[in-house]
Design a protein around this motif. Structure first.
Motif, short mmCIF file in Angstrom:
data_model
loop_
_atom_site.label_atom_id
_atom_site.label_comp_id
_atom_site.label_asym_id
_atom_site.label_seq_id
_atom_site.Cartn_x
_atom_site.Cartn_y
_atom_site.Cartn_z
N PRO A 106 39.35 70.86 1.24
CA PRO A 106 40.13 69.63 1.17
C PRO A 106 40.38 69.06 2.56
O PRO A 106 40.43 69.80 3.55
N THR B 252 43.08 66.79 4.76
CA THR B 252 44.47 66.37 4.72
C THR B 252 44.68 65.15 5.60
O THR B 252 44.32 65.15 6.78
N ASP C 98 51.46 66.66 7.37
CA ASP C 98 50.68 66.36 6.18
C ASP C 98 51.28 65.21 5.38
O ASP C 98 52.50 65.16 5.18
N THR D 213 46.41 64.89 0.40
CA THR D 213 45.20 65.71 0.47
C THR D 213 44.08 65.10 -0.36
O THR D 213 44.30 64.71 -1.52
N ASN E 48 48.41 61.96 -4.14
CA ASN E 48 49.42 62.98 -4.47
C ASN E 48 49.78 62.98 -5.94
O ASN E 48 50.69 63.71 -6.36
#
Length: 438
Positions: free
Chosen positions: A99, A101, A109, A112, A402
Motif C-alpha cells: 500500500p 500512504t 498519514d 492509504t 478511507n
C-alpha cells in the motif's frame, strides 16, 4: 543500426509452405514500428500465423528503466494465457504489492491507497515486460516464423503502391512491405506520416508525470512507500520488494503535476525534461528538495504528458495503428492491457482475412474501439485523482480512500471495464480454417 537476425528467418532456409496454422497468403510481410509492448506482442501472433514481420525501434536496444504496468480482468488474463506468457509475467512480477500512504507536510498519514488499486492482478516493470515479449516473439510455436528486429532506426516516409508500402528509413536502405503497423506509442511516427500531425490526434489532459530510479545516494528517501501532495502536484517514493537485491537500488520516484497548457521541452533531452520537473516542484514541502536532488542524479527518466489519443480511423490503405498510437491514454487508461488485447485481435483478424487486409483492419477496429474507448474514459481523471487541483479536492480524495465501500466500488469498476470485451478464440479458428484448406 543494430540488426538482430535469428537463424532460420524465413528469408533464408525455411520453406514458405511449411508454416502451420495460418490462412495468410504466402510471404506476407509486415513492418511493425515500435518494440516496447504492442510491437513484440503483434510480432509473436503474426509469426505464429505465418507472417514475416520486421520490428523497427528507434532506441539502440530494448529500453530499460521505466515504471511498473499492470494487467487486470478476464480479457487481459485470457490473452496472456493464450500467448503462453502469463506464468513468466507472474514470475517477474514486482511483488504482491504494497500500500502507498498519502502523507502531510510533517509525514503524518492521511489515507492509504491499497496495492491492488495500482497493481491490478499482476504488476511488472514495463522494461521487464518488453524483454519477455521480445524473447517470446523469437520463440514462436512449432512452424511459426521468427521476426526480424532492427534497432537504432526509424521511418522517414511511407508511400503506398498498388501492392505494398514503400518505406524509407533514417539509416537503413528502403524496403517494401505488404502492410505497415504503427505500434510506436503516443508520439507515433507512423501516425504522423500516414494519418495526421500529432496535434490533431493527441489531446493534453492537463497533467504531466515522471518516473525514475532513486540514485544510490538517496539514503532512506524511498524506505517507506508514501505520497506527498499539494494542490496540483504529487510526489511519491517507495521500493519494489522484487528489486531489493539489485546493487545500488534504493527505490524509485513517481510524480504527477498539473499544467494548463503543454510545456516546451525536448523529448530526447533528459536534462530538458528534468528542468521542467524541477520548476514544477519549486517550493514544495516535505522532503521534495531531496527528491529533486535525486532527480538530477538519475540516469534514466520516463517523462510525458497525461494525454489521450483519438484517431477517427485506425487504418488507411495498407497501414494501421495499434496500442497507444491508436488509442493511448497515458495514465490510468489500462493502456498496456489494451495493447496486448489489440495485438491479439489485429493479428487474428489479419490471419482470418488472409490477403484482405481492408476487411481485417475494419473488423479489428469494429471489435476493439468500444472496449478501448471505455478504458480510455477510465483514465480521464487519473491526473486529478493523483494531484487534485485544490486542498478541498485532496481532502475529498483522502476521505474516499478511507471509506472501504468506496474503494471496493472503484476497484470493481476497473475490473468491469477491463473485462468488457468478448474475445474470439483466434488460434482455434485459424487452425480450423487451415485444416479445412488442406
Amino acid at each position: 543500426m543494430t540488426y538482430e537476425m535469428t537463424a532460420g528467418h524465413p528469408t533464408t532456409d525455411r520453406p514458405d509452405r511449411a508454416r502451420g496454422e495460418r490462412t495468410a497468403a504466402p510471404q506476407r510481410t509486415v513492418l511493425i514500428s515500435g518494440a516496447s509492448v504492442a510491437g513484440p506482442a503483434l510480432a509473436y501472433w503474426l509469426g505464429r500465423y505465418g507472417y514475416r514481420t520486421t520490428v523497427i525501434e528507434l532506441a539502440p536496444a530494448l529500453r530499460g528503466g521505466g515504471f511498473a504496468v499492470d494487467f487486470r480482468g478476464a480479457a487481459h488474463r485470457a490473452v496472456l494465457e493464450r500467448m503462453g506468457v502469463l506464468d513468466a509475467i507472474r514470475r517477474h512480477r514486482t511483488g504482491p504489492g504494497t500500500p502507498m500512504t498519502f502523507i502531510d507536510r510533517q509525514g503524518r498519514d492521511l489515507a492509504t491507497l491499497p496495492p491492488e488499486f495500482a497493481a491490478g492482478e499482476v504488476e511488472i516493470l514495463r522494461s521487464e515486460l518488453s524483454r519477455l515479449l521480445h524473447q517470446h516473439s523469437l520463440t514462436p510455436p512449432d512452424r511459426g516464423v521468427i521476426p526480424e528486429y532492427l534497432f537504432g532506426d526509424s521511418l522517414t516516409s511511407l508511400t503506398e503502391t498498388a501492392d505494398g508500402v514503400h518505406v524509407t528509413f533514417e539509416r537503413g536502405a528502403p524496403r517494401t512491405f505488404d502492410l505497415v503497423i504503427g505500434a510506436d506509442g503516443l508520439h507515433s511516427t507512423v501516425r504522423r506520416l500516414a494519418f495526421a500531425p500529432e496535434e490533431r490526434c493527441v489531446s493534453h489532459l492537463g497533467y504531466y508525470f515522471a518516473a525514475w530510479d532513486l540514485p544510490a545516494g538517496a539514503g532512506d528517501l524511498g524506505a517507506r512507500p508514501v505520497g506527498y501532495g499539494e494542490p496540483g502536484r504529487l510526489a511519491t517514493v517507495g521500493r519494489l520488494p522484487r528489486r531489493a537485491g539489485e546493487p545500488g537500488y534504493t527505490g524509485e520516484a513517481f510524480c504527477v503535476f498539473a499544467s494548463e497548457g503543454e510545456l516546451p521541452y525536448e523529448r530526447r533531452d533528459i536534462r530538458s525534461q528534468k528542468r521542467v520537473i524541477a520548476r514544477a516542484y519549486e517550493g514544495a514541502g516535505w522532503r521534495t528538495p531531496e527528491l529533486l536532488d535525486a532527480l538530477w542524479q538519475a540516469d534514466d527518466l520516463y517523462f510525458d504528458s497525461i494525454s489521450r489519443v483519438e484517431v477517427p480511423h485506425w487504418s488507411t490503405g495498407r497501414t494501421a495503428l495499434l496500442g497507444d498510437a491508436a488509442y493511448g491514454a497515458t495514465l490510468g487508461g489500462m493502456g498496456t492491457g489494451s495493447a496486448i488485447v489489440g495485438a491479439y485481435v489485429l493479428a487474428g483478424e489479419l490471419a482470418l482475412a488472409g490477403a484482405d487486409h481492408r476487411t481485417a483492419f475494419a473488423r479489428y477496429e469494429q471489435k476493439l474501439r468500444p472496449y478501448v474507448t471505455r478504458c480510455q474514459d477510465g483514465g480521464r481523471g487519473a491526473g486529478e485523482f493523483f494531484a487534485p487541483a485544490t486542498q478541498e479536492a485532496i481532502d475529498a480524495r483522502n476521505t474516499a480512500l478511507n471509506t472501504p465501500s468506496t474503494v471496493t466500488a472503484m476497484l470493481q469498476q476497473g475490473h468491469d471495464i477491463s473485462a468488457a470485451i468478448t474475445l474470439e478464440d483466434y488460434p482455434s479458428l485459424i487452425a480450423g480454417a487451415a485444416g479445412r484448406r488442406r
